[in-house]
Design an enzyme around this catalytic site. Structure first.
Site, mmCIF file in Angstrom:
data_model
loop_
_atom_site.group_PDB
_atom_site.id
_atom_site.type_symbol
_atom_site.label_atom_id
_atom_site.label_comp_id
_atom_site.label_asym_id
_atom_site.label_seq_id
_atom_site.Cartn_x
_atom_site.Cartn_y
_atom_site.Cartn_z
ATOM 1 N N ASP A 101 0.857 -1.186 0.000
ATOM 2 C CA ASP A 101 0.000 0.000 0.000
ATOM 3 C C ASP A 101 0.898 1.243 0.000
ATOM 4 O O ASP A 101 2.120 1.139 0.159
ATOM 5 C CB ASP A 101 -0.879 -0.032 1.248
ATOM 6 C CG ASP A 101 -1.692 1.235 1.407
ATOM 7 O OD1 ASP A 101 -2.431 1.575 0.471
ATOM 8 O OD2 ASP A 101 -1.569 1.893 2.457
ATOM 9 N N ALA A 145 -0.032 5.276 1.360
ATOM 10 C CA ALA A 145 -0.093 6.085 2.580
ATOM 11 C C ALA A 145 -0.273 5.214 3.817
ATOM 12 O O ALA A 145 -1.187 4.403 3.903
ATOM 13 C CB ALA A 145 -1.229 7.093 2.487
ATOM 14 N N ALA A 199 -13.108 8.776 10.626
ATOM 15 C CA ALA A 199 -12.414 8.994 9.352
ATOM 16 C C ALA A 199 -11.470 7.851 9.029
ATOM 17 O O ALA A 199 -11.276 7.504 7.858
ATOM 18 C CB ALA A 199 -11.656 10.312 9.393
ATOM 19 N N MET A 202 -10.477 3.587 6.079
ATOM 20 C CA MET A 202 -9.242 3.960 5.392
ATOM 21 C C MET A 202 -8.751 2.817 4.511
ATOM 22 O O MET A 202 -8.819 1.645 4.884
ATOM 23 C CB MET A 202 -8.163 4.349 6.399
ATOM 24 C CG MET A 202 -7.004 5.156 5.802
ATOM 25 S SD MET A 202 -7.498 6.817 5.286
ATOM 26 C CE MET A 202 -7.535 7.697 6.852
ATOM 27 N N LYS A 248 -11.560 6.613 -2.456
ATOM 28 C CA LYS A 248 -11.962 7.731 -1.619
ATOM 29 C C LYS A 248 -13.442 8.088 -1.710
ATOM 30 O O LYS A 248 -14.037 8.535 -0.720
ATOM 31 C CB LYS A 248 -11.083 8.947 -1.908
ATOM 32 C CG LYS A 248 -9.650 8.730 -1.459
ATOM 33 C CD LYS A 248 -9.604 8.213 -0.018
ATOM 34 C CE LYS A 248 -8.345 7.457 0.290
ATOM 35 N NZ LYS A 248 -8.460 6.646 1.519
ATOM 36 N N HIS A 296 -14.929 5.651 0.529
ATOM 37 C CA HIS A 296 -14.535 6.015 1.891
ATOM 38 C C HIS A 296 -15.512 7.059 2.454
ATOM 39 O O HIS A 296 -16.012 6.919 3.588
ATOM 40 C CB HIS A 296 -13.108 6.582 1.846
ATOM 41 C CG HIS A 296 -12.488 6.805 3.179
ATOM 42 N ND1 HIS A 296 -11.125 6.836 3.358
ATOM 43 C CD2 HIS A 296 -13.001 7.040 4.412
ATOM 44 C CE1 HIS A 296 -10.840 7.051 4.626
ATOM 45 N NE2 HIS A 296 -11.971 7.190 5.294
ATOM 46 N N ARG A 353 -10.555 -1.720 -3.464
ATOM 47 C CA ARG A 353 -10.643 -2.550 -2.267
ATOM 48 C C ARG A 353 -12.056 -2.535 -1.679
ATOM 49 O O ARG A 353 -12.730 -1.531 -1.787
ATOM 50 C CB ARG A 353 -9.664 -2.024 -1.201
ATOM 51 C CG ARG A 353 -8.226 -2.076 -1.594
ATOM 52 C CD ARG A 353 -7.401 -1.310 -0.578
ATOM 53 N NE ARG A 353 -6.000 -1.247 -0.986
ATOM 54 C CZ ARG A 353 -5.174 -0.290 -0.646
ATOM 55 N NH1 ARG A 353 -5.593 0.715 0.109
ATOM 56 N NH2 ARG A 353 -3.919 -0.300 -1.057
ATOM 57 N N ASP A 358 -1.474 -1.180 5.788
ATOM 58 C CA ASP A 358 -1.666 -0.616 7.121
ATOM 59 C C ASP A 358 -3.117 -0.481 7.523
ATOM 60 O O ASP A 358 -3.418 0.053 8.590
ATOM 61 C CB ASP A 358 -1.004 0.767 7.185
ATOM 62 C CG ASP A 358 -1.773 1.807 6.378
ATOM 63 O OD1 ASP A 358 -2.248 2.802 6.970
ATOM 64 O OD2 ASP A 358 -1.910 1.620 5.163
#
Length: 268
Positions: free
Chosen positions: A14, A16, A47, A51, A55, A58, A162, A188
């Site tokens: 990944d 970030a 938030a 993750m 987006k 998200h 994802r 992460d």
């Protein structure tokens, strides 16, 4: 299908929170800002929960949270709809593009680890929840600082991001790697873990620097040892609950973990 390769041939990382942007703060900061502008005071945990997703998805997942949906209805006299998702996304995307280069520094250990993996002949792929426009800025910026994977796939490049496995499959196709048991996906977020499991590859969670841990490097240094250990334990358990095959504290542990995976592959 029995393993055709007896060793790991590719690692897909990944971005970030895994490779760059320690703590995954770039998207977090923008999300908190745009929701506040809407009169929706979401918490950091809200938030961070989705993750790793594309987006727009998200943002939709945050709006679907019961307390956020109730607050939206209270403020607007109606339930949120897809126009609201799109409106928030259209605020989010340019705001993130404007700051993303500032969050392009590789996390400690990433550059050396990649060099070591490449010395073993392992290829380096990558997936992300960011758009192609965002990655067109982030990839070269990270490259100037020493991190350049062999390939990068965004949700724009596939039909679904994802937790669907398609970004991993596209990496495998481009890198010429098969079968899935010869591939490691490391990330992460819980979305990273689910992406890897859905692709049938080894799925690994990395704690330090992660969105799941949610701490800056400075916070980690100043936090009491016992408190930090507890937060890491919570992150580890969440990774395993999501289906992780392994969880490591730092990306620097990846080469030794690959030796463990290779031992298991030798029995395929």
């Amino acid at each position: 299908m029995p393993c055709e390769k007896k060793q790991v041939a590719a690692v897909i990382l990944d971005w970030a929170g895994t490779s760059v942007d320690f703590g995954c703060f770039a998207p977090l900061c923008v999300l908190l800002d745009i929701f506040a502008e809407e009169g929706l005071n979401i918490q950091t945990a809200d938030a961070r929960e989705p993750m790793g997703l594309a987006k727009k998805e998200h943002i939709r997942k945050i709006l679907e949270m019961e307390h956020v949906a109730k607050e939206f209805k209270k403020n607007n006299g109606r339930d949120f709809n897809e126009n609201d998702v799109l409106r928030l996304y259209n605020k989010f995307a340019p705001a993130l593009v404007n700051i993303i280069e500032n969050y392009s520094s590789p996390i400690e250990g990433v550059v050396d680890t990649i060099l070591q993996l490449r010395s073993y002949g392992i290829k380096i792929g990558s997936t992300t929840g960011y758009t192609k426009e965002m990655m067109n800025i982030l990839v070269p910026a990270a490259g100037e600082k020493g991190y350049s994977p062999d390939y990068c796939v965004t949700p724009d490049d596939v039909s679904r991001g994802r937790p669907y496995p398609y970004m991993i499959f596209k990496n495998m196709e481009h890198l010429g790697v098969f079968p899935p048991c010869a591939v490691i996906k490391a990330g992460d977020t819980l979305s990273d873990i689910r992406e890897g499991k859905n692709a049938g590859v080894w799925s690994i969670g990395i704690i330090t620097g992660s969105s799941e841990l949610g701490l800056s490097a400075e916070e980690i240094k100043s936090m009491p040892t016992e408190a930090l250990a507890l937060k890491k334990l919570v992150a580890e358990r969440r990774f395993y609950k999501a289906g992780a095959d392994f969880v490591i504290d730092s990306i620097s542990e990846l080469p030794s973990l690959i030796e463990t995976v290779n031992e298991r592959l030798s029995g395929c």
